[in-house]
Design a protein around this motif. Structure first.
Motif, PDB file in Angstrom:
ATOM      1  N   MET A   1     -53.276 -16.910 -20.683  1.00  0.00           N
ATOM      2  CA  MET A   1     -53.877 -16.082 -19.660  1.00  0.00           C
ATOM      3  C   MET A   1     -53.010 -14.880 -19.318  1.00  0.00           C
ATOM      4  O   MET A   1     -53.475 -13.929 -18.721  1.00  0.00           O
ATOM      5  CB  MET A   1     -54.120 -16.919 -18.388  1.00  0.00           C
ATOM      6  N   ALA A   2     -51.708 -14.933 -19.612  1.00  0.00           N
ATOM      7  CA  ALA A   2     -50.797 -13.833 -19.249  1.00  0.00           C
ATOM      8  C   ALA A   2     -50.873 -12.744 -20.307  1.00  0.00           C
ATOM      9  O   ALA A   2     -50.086 -12.706 -21.240  1.00  0.00           O
ATOM     10  CB  ALA A   2     -49.375 -14.364 -19.106  1.00  0.00           C
ATOM     11  N   PHE A   3     -51.837 -11.837 -20.140  1.00  0.00           N
ATOM     12  CA  PHE A   3     -51.984 -10.742 -21.099  1.00  0.00           C
ATOM     13  C   PHE A   3     -50.797  -9.798 -20.997  1.00  0.00           C
ATOM     14  O   PHE A   3     -50.265  -9.548 -19.913  1.00  0.00           O
ATOM     15  CB  PHE A   3     -53.288  -9.988 -20.846  1.00  0.00           C
ATOM     16  N   SER A   4     -50.406  -9.237 -22.131  1.00  0.00           N
ATOM     17  CA  SER A   4     -49.172  -8.448 -22.197  1.00  0.00           C
ATOM     18  C   SER A   4     -49.272  -7.099 -21.507  1.00  0.00           C
ATOM     19  O   SER A   4     -48.255  -6.492 -21.186  1.00  0.00           O
ATOM     20  CB  SER A   4     -48.782  -8.248 -23.675  1.00  0.00           C
ATOM     21  N   VAL A  15     -59.240 -10.445 -13.722  1.00  0.00           N
ATOM     22  CA  VAL A  15     -59.194 -10.689 -15.170  1.00  0.00           C
ATOM     23  C   VAL A  15     -58.702 -12.103 -15.450  1.00  0.00           C
ATOM     24  O   VAL A  15     -59.252 -12.821 -16.292  1.00  0.00           O
ATOM     25  CB  VAL A  15     -58.283  -9.648 -15.863  1.00  0.00           C
ATOM     26  N   THR A  16     -57.670 -12.526 -14.723  1.00  0.00           N
ATOM     27  CA  THR A  16     -57.134 -13.879 -14.920  1.00  0.00           C
ATOM     28  C   THR A  16     -58.165 -14.936 -14.557  1.00  0.00           C
ATOM     29  O   THR A  16     -58.305 -15.953 -15.243  1.00  0.00           O
ATOM     30  CB  THR A  16     -55.861 -14.075 -14.079  1.00  0.00           C
ATOM     31  N   LEU A 230     -49.212 -21.054 -15.488  1.00  0.00           N
ATOM     32  CA  LEU A 230     -49.936 -20.824 -14.244  1.00  0.00           C
ATOM     33  C   LEU A 230     -49.629 -19.455 -13.651  1.00  0.00           C
ATOM     34  O   LEU A 230     -48.477 -19.023 -13.612  1.00  0.00           O
ATOM     35  CB  LEU A 230     -49.566 -21.906 -13.220  1.00  0.00           C
ATOM     36  N   GLN A 231     -50.686 -18.771 -13.168  1.00  0.00           N
ATOM     37  CA  GLN A 231     -50.519 -17.519 -12.452  1.00  0.00           C
ATOM     38  C   GLN A 231     -51.110 -17.674 -11.053  1.00  0.00           C
ATOM     39  O   GLN A 231     -52.216 -18.201 -10.895  1.00  0.00           O
ATOM     40  CB  GLN A 231     -51.201 -16.372 -13.197  1.00  0.00           C
ATOM     41  N   CYS A 232     -50.361 -17.206 -10.050  1.00  0.00           N
ATOM     42  CA  CYS A 232     -50.781 -17.328  -8.655  1.00  0.00           C
ATOM     43  C   CYS A 232     -50.927 -15.940  -8.042  1.00  0.00           C
ATOM     44  O   CYS A 232     -50.118 -15.044  -8.318  1.00  0.00           O
ATOM     45  CB  CYS A 232     -49.756 -18.148  -7.856  1.00  0.00           C
TER      46      CYS A 232
END
Length: 504
Positions: A1-4, A15-16, A230-232
């Motif tokens: 999920m962590a696009f560059s 987007v996430t 994980l992204q918060c």
């Protein structure tokens, strides 16, 4: 999920969210290219998939028009089944079909038209200047303006800060993700509901091998494993997992059912209790606006909004894991603050059945039975008149009388101690009619607190102090006017107390 290439971009949260739920994907080089224009074919497939259309198993409702559509579906390099479904179900207007170019950028106007048809939004019959809040639609065909207004009023697609809509501007990939986010928030998107959780983060467990959060909601506590990537997010900005503690949050799960995206909504507040209501549960409605419906001790129905952070507590054997497990008829105390239920305590109640022997002042005394099942149970209740009084069908009644057969539901704060029981409900089981008894008077006993009447065969009756006594000719006389040897007819209540005497 962590696009560059998303660091610092305004659309990273949306987007996430969309990527976590597999609505959008990046490129092989792990980029997302948020400023790139989305093609007409990509827009068509993206939004059709979002609402669950386009494959062979799922099709939209066909038009009720009898005449077949003259235009055929154009051939496209990929996604032909989506195009065929779109044309068949009139998701594209004739003008777009005629000029459709799969790789050309999709305009905002084309996407507006597509979404209105996909979502079957009602269009305004006429467009007034008040409805048209955008300043740059003078050159837009009048047939498309209702679509713009409908989507704007639905809160799905907005204009720009300068008051324009820019209908001919191409839609960017980041803007398409924002549109998907709006559709998700309004439940237009078709997805696996088990992958979208909401509650407040009660506990975070961080370990070398695995991390886990405990998410509490009105439906209970759910333990969720955390994806390493994980992204918060807090609003448009990012935050750390530790920052989500004690926050209400949306937790999105990936295909492995791991938390991959957490968006915090608001901090949990601890508010002083302002009111308490005790009663029985009638129903619990869990949803966008959750409600606890109680029947209080005055037999009145109370619809109490549930705070999203409301807790449930059980006493002793009275157990309830969450609000959905609260059964109708359960006695609870709801604590309220700012007009919402903050905590519900499930009460551990006891019951006893018997006949009312006396109602002196604010004390209700039950007749002694001597049964082993009654040992250790209370013989009287103070402040009985504060309890809810109902019949066997749960309907409110005016009160109870001596001799009534009742069932008392009560609290026993300190088992083993006397005089601390708190009656919550008195249910009338039966009310016997007055019984007529003929007898011969042997003796009267008149004391300050009570009267007694002894009749032949040495049988003793308690006499109510308000007893009505009548002579043989119908005139009312005093109780002490009775003499030994008088033959009388007595009316006796269910507790065996004489209420009326007639000389024969």
């Amino acid at each position: 999920m962590a696009f560059s290439d998303m660091e610092g971009h305004w659309s990273k949260p949306v987007v996430t969210r969309a990527a976590t739920l597999d609505f959008i994907k990046g490129y092989p080089d792990n980029s997302f290219q948020p400023e790139k224009e989305i093609s007409q074919m990509e827009a068509l497939v993206l939004f059709m998939r979002a609402v669950g259309l386009g494959n062979e198993k799922t099709t939209a409702k066909t038009s009720k028009k009898e005449a077949p559509r003259p235009l055929k579906a154009p051939e496209v390099p990929w996604g032909q089944n989506y195009m065929d479904t779109a044309v068949k179900n009139e998701l594209l207007d004739d003008k777009w079909i005629s000029s459709f170019q799969a790789d050309r950028p999709a305009t905002r106007l084309q996407v507006v038209s597509l979404l209105c048809r996909l979502l079957q939004l009602p269009l305004p019959d006429s467009v007034s200047s008040g409805q048209n809040a955008f300043s740059d639609l003078d050159n837009t065909s009048s047939e498309y303006i209702p679509y713009i207004i409908a989507l704007s009023q639905a809160g799905i697609m907005k204009g720009y800060e300068d008051g324009t809509f820019k209908p001919e501007r191409s839609l960017k990939r980041s803007e398409a993700a924002a549109l998907l986010s709006s559709l998700m928030e309004q439940n237009w998107v078709k997805t696996d509901a088990s992958r979208i959780l909401e509650g407040w983060v009660e506990k975070i467990i961080v370990d070398k091998n695995k991390s886990e959060i405990e998410l509490r909601s009105l439906s209970g506590v759910k333990k969720v494993k955390v994806d390493p990537g994980l992204q918060c997010f807090a609003g448009a900005g990012e935050c750390q997992l530790r920052d989500t503690l004690d926050y209400r949050a949306e937790v999105l799960l990936n295909q492995k059912k791991q938390a991959a995206c957490i968006s915090i909504i608001e901090k949990r507040k601890f508010i002083a209790v302002e009111d308490k209501i005790t009663g029985t549960v009638k129903s619990v409605l869990i949803g966008l606006d959750s409600v606890l419906v109680l029947r209080d001790l005055n037999c009145e129905e109370r619809r109490l909004p549930l705070s999203w952070g409301a807790l449930i507590d059980s006493e002793g054997k009275a157990k309830a894991k969450d609000f959905t497990s609260l059964k109708p008829g359960t006695f609870v105390t709801a604590q309220l603050a700012e007009g919402q239920v903050q905590k519900v305590t499930v009460l551990e109640t006891k019951t006893i059945s018997g006949t009312i022997q006396d109602l002196s002042g604010r004390r209700l005394t039950l007749a002694k039975k001597g049964s082993s099942s009654q040992i250790g149970k209370p013989e009287w209740f103070n402040y009985w008149d504060r309890a809810r009084m109902v019949d066997k069908d749960g309907r409110a009644i005016g009160g109870v009388s001596r001799g009534d057969a009742i069932k008392v539901t009560y609290l026993d704060p300190n088992p083993g101690e006397i005089d601390d029981e708190i009656p919550l409900e008195i249910m009338l089981s039966s009310r016997p009619a007055l019984k007529k008894v003929k007898a011969e008077v042997e003796k009267l006993t008149i004391l300050d607190n009570y009267y007694k009447l002894t009749v032949k065969k040495n049988k003793v009756y308690e006499v109510d102090k308000t007893v009505q006594v009548y002579s043989s000719n119908g005139g009312e006389i005093q109780f002490n006017s009775l003499n030994a040897g008088d033959k009388v007819e007595m009316e006796v209540d269910g507790a065996g107390v004489v209420m009326k005497i007639i000389l024969l």
